[in-house]
Design an enzyme around this catalytic site. Structure first.
Site, PDB file in Angstrom:
ATOM      1  CB  THR A 152      60.400  58.659  10.964  1.00 19.03           C
ATOM      2  OG1 THR A 152      59.390  57.663  10.890  1.00 19.03           O
ATOM      3  CG2 THR A 152      59.756  60.026  11.096  1.00 19.03           C
ATOM      4  CE  LYS A 174      56.486  58.716   9.602  1.00 19.09           C
ATOM      5  NZ  LYS A 174      56.357  58.356  11.072  1.00 19.09           N
ATOM      6  CB  THR A 185      52.268  55.351  14.273  1.00 16.45           C
ATOM      7  OG1 THR A 185      51.875  54.902  15.508  1.00 16.45           O
ATOM      8  CG2 THR A 185      53.111  56.590  14.430  1.00 16.45           C
ATOM      9  CD  GLU A 265      60.047  51.384  14.018  1.00 12.52           C
ATOM     10  OE1 GLU A 265      59.671  50.777  15.036  1.00 12.52           O
ATOM     11  OE2 GLU A 265      60.276  52.600  13.985  1.00 12.52           O
ATOM     12  CG  ASN A 384      60.893  50.172  18.012  1.00  9.64           C
ATOM     13  OD1 ASN A 384      60.636  51.325  17.710  1.00  9.64           O
ATOM     14  ND2 ASN A 384      60.527  49.124  17.296  1.00  9.64           N
ATOM     15  CB  SER A 389      70.278  56.374  22.063  1.00 10.39           C
ATOM     16  OG  SER A 389      70.104  55.174  21.346  1.00 10.39           O
TER      17      SER A 389
END
Lengths: 389, 389
Positions: A152, A174, A185, A265, A384, A389
């Protein structure tokens, strides 16, 4: 170096259009002779439909295929979302049976994993043709393609292998955000050609995840979709001892866990929090996790600031056994805090590199644990705040 | 509108050079006739020297002066740091006695509060002259100057007043980061000219902080220095009922708590998380706090994204009573989630303003609680990665 390294497995990764670009449907098939499985899942009480489904499938003790998709978590989608997962498993079973008559399987032998945005239905008219395309693409060297299809916000695919004597463990994972306790996660599929029944697989998988994925705490946020599966084909004909299997599965999980933290991230630092001198292991984990989750510690490290006061303030919020005037803290080897007060000059700490080690000695016992985490950066906030969006 | 609004109090704020610029030493003196006190303190086990000192002083039941400094927390400074706090109290007592012979007091009647960087000794050669300067500057309208002198990263001073019948409660507070449970990171001094003994003051203060400061959770980080003091002079000659006192103290604390959230470091949103339908109040607080601390929820709101899936994922990590398919979530009045799945169109949610209300209905009972928090912004990361440098 992937789920297809062990004998008895085929895999594929294809683009079904669930994401704007790139592969998004992966399939791992166990050609046997065995079809053993074990699984660990998110401890979040809000569980995605594929988690609810796959928990039941794993209880059956037999899994011959795992279908995974990125581009949508299928979480918080109600009964209709669960029907989508069920339909995916049924479709996969029927299509696999029609092309591989050796593989006569029912939906109850197909695990399903999903990852992506929470709260939206999956586009089934894209997903089901994607499954058929993945079946056509199955191959003995399809592991790397499968690892790409489950990404992702990951910037790179994550695969691993750990070798036993005549048997191997392969894996893919992942996960780049929502990485937290009770399971980072993540989706992870591990495969082995060792001979091992479900109970042995389950013992090995739980022993491994407890000290690897469960000790990754990138951002304190626990997902609805975390799933780690371990499949055995028995194709090597070799039955390792339980200890040998634990060691190999742990090595594979450790390697993948480190890859998750390395790719978190927006992170600029990969941080190991070593808690030593704890009264017991639970205390060490609690202290490590609490420091890992502290936004003021995380922002300080982003700014290359060895702010041990914030570390001590975080330790002070735990219930672990320690005396406030008995705690030592080292940052990258410099003991900036001894006995709860300033010690070595903090200007000696070099934080310019990506790797950071924080060592906290509670002087309350002999137990230890390491929690792996990341800093909190501008890029984390950006990524994040813009994700959906 | 400050600690000097109630009769019987004088205050001052002066610049002693502890900070690079601006006032940094504040003094509040209770001229009586009473000298009642109550206090609540951080529940962090790593407590700053002034907290350890002032906890003892408050147990004595009499406080005639509070000396506060910004520019240094005097936390994690060992026995020498405690000596510094003690010397500050002794110096304040002696100097006050020499200029105000009516006020014959010992160090044990002087509360001390500090705020600023953790882990560094206070510059006593600057602080003690600052105390003498503050004593010279004491006045009946010195409250606003005192409120300015306790600011750290606050962008504005925070003062309040709540009026009873013939008596008032005044207050000041500081705090912009490390704002979290068990007490927002903050110093707060409340004054009243009501007649009230220590036990009544203590009851009122605990009742008030439990539903105000204790429900602010700006960044999940608990300080080593949090202190809230309530002083009574009895100068009005009026003894309110306990309920009247609770109401006024709660109103003052509520107003100051809202000012803290409004001024939180780098925040672009002021967020109220209303949890309703909870089985009990503890469940409501746990759910609200867990959502407030979730970095993925906080970054989504920074990005004006009504990402209710992240809210549900956070709720799912709690032990509160609820069914995953029985939770409703509204963001600014739009019920984007009903029964754990998507409901009203999320594009209807207007997040362009500064104020955000998240309403979570657990459908598990009739209890409720509100937690106040902020978003997680680029500016938060910037401010907290540069704070100590």
């Amino acid at each position: 170096m992937s789920v297809t390294t062990p004998r008895g497995f085929r895999a594929a990764g294809v683009a079904a259009g669930l994401k704007a670009s790139g592969a998004d449907v992966a399939l791992v098939v166990n050609d046997g002779p065995d079809a053993g499985v074990a699984g660990v899942f998110t401890s979040n009480r809000v569980k995605a439909a594929p988690v609810l489904w796959t928990q039941q499938v794993v209880q059956g003790g037999v899994v011959r295929a795992v279908v995974l998709n990125s581009g949508g978590a299928n979480a918080c989608t109600g009964p209709a979302g669960f029907q989508d997962t069920h339909a995916t498993a049924e479709h996969t079973a029927a299509a696999l049976t029609s092309v591989s008559p050796r593989l006569i399987l029912g939906a109850g032998e197909v695990a399903v994993c999903s990852t992506g945005l929470i709260g939206e239905r999956l586009p089934m008219p894209k997903l089901l043709p994607g499954v058929r395309s993945a079946i056509r693409g199955l191959s003995r060297d399809g592991g790397p393609a499968a690892a790409e299809a489950i990404m992702t916000t990951d910037t790179r695919p994550k695969t691993t292998v750990a070798r036993g004597s005549g048997w191997t463990v392969g894996g893919m994972a992942k996960g780049a955000g929502m990485l937290a306790p009770g399971m980072a996660t993540m989706l992870c599929v591990l495969t082995t050609d060792a001979v091992a029944g479900p109970a042995t697989l389950d013992d090995a998988l739980r022993a491994a995840t407890r000290v690897t994925f469960d000790r990754v705490d990138s951002d304190g946020c626990m997902s609805t979709n975390d799933t780690v599966l371990l499949l055995s084909s028995g194709a090597s004909g070799i039955e390792p001892t339980p200890a040998e299997l634990v060691a190999a599965v742990t090595a594979a999980c450790h390697d993948l866990a480190q890859q998750l933290v390395a790719d978190a991230e927006g992170a600029t630092k990969q941080i190991a929090i070593d808690v030593v001198g704890a009264a017991d292991e639970d205390d060490a984990v609690e202290v490590g996790r609490t420091v890992a989750r502290n936004n003021l510690v995380k922002t300080a490290l982003f700014g290359n600031d060895p702010n041990w006061g914030r570390i001590l303030a975080a330790v002070g919020t735990t219930a672990a056994a320690f005396q406030p005037d008995g705690v030592d803290v080292a940052v990258n080897g410099v003991w900036v805090c001894r006995g709860g007060a300033a010690a070595e000059d903090r200007s000696k700490v070099d934080l310019t590199g990506r790797d950071v080690t924080i060592r906290i000695d509670l002087h309350a016992g002999t137990s230890a644990a390491t929690i792996w985490t990341n800093d909190l950066s501008h890029a984390y906030v950006h990524e994040n705040s813009a994700y959906s969006s």
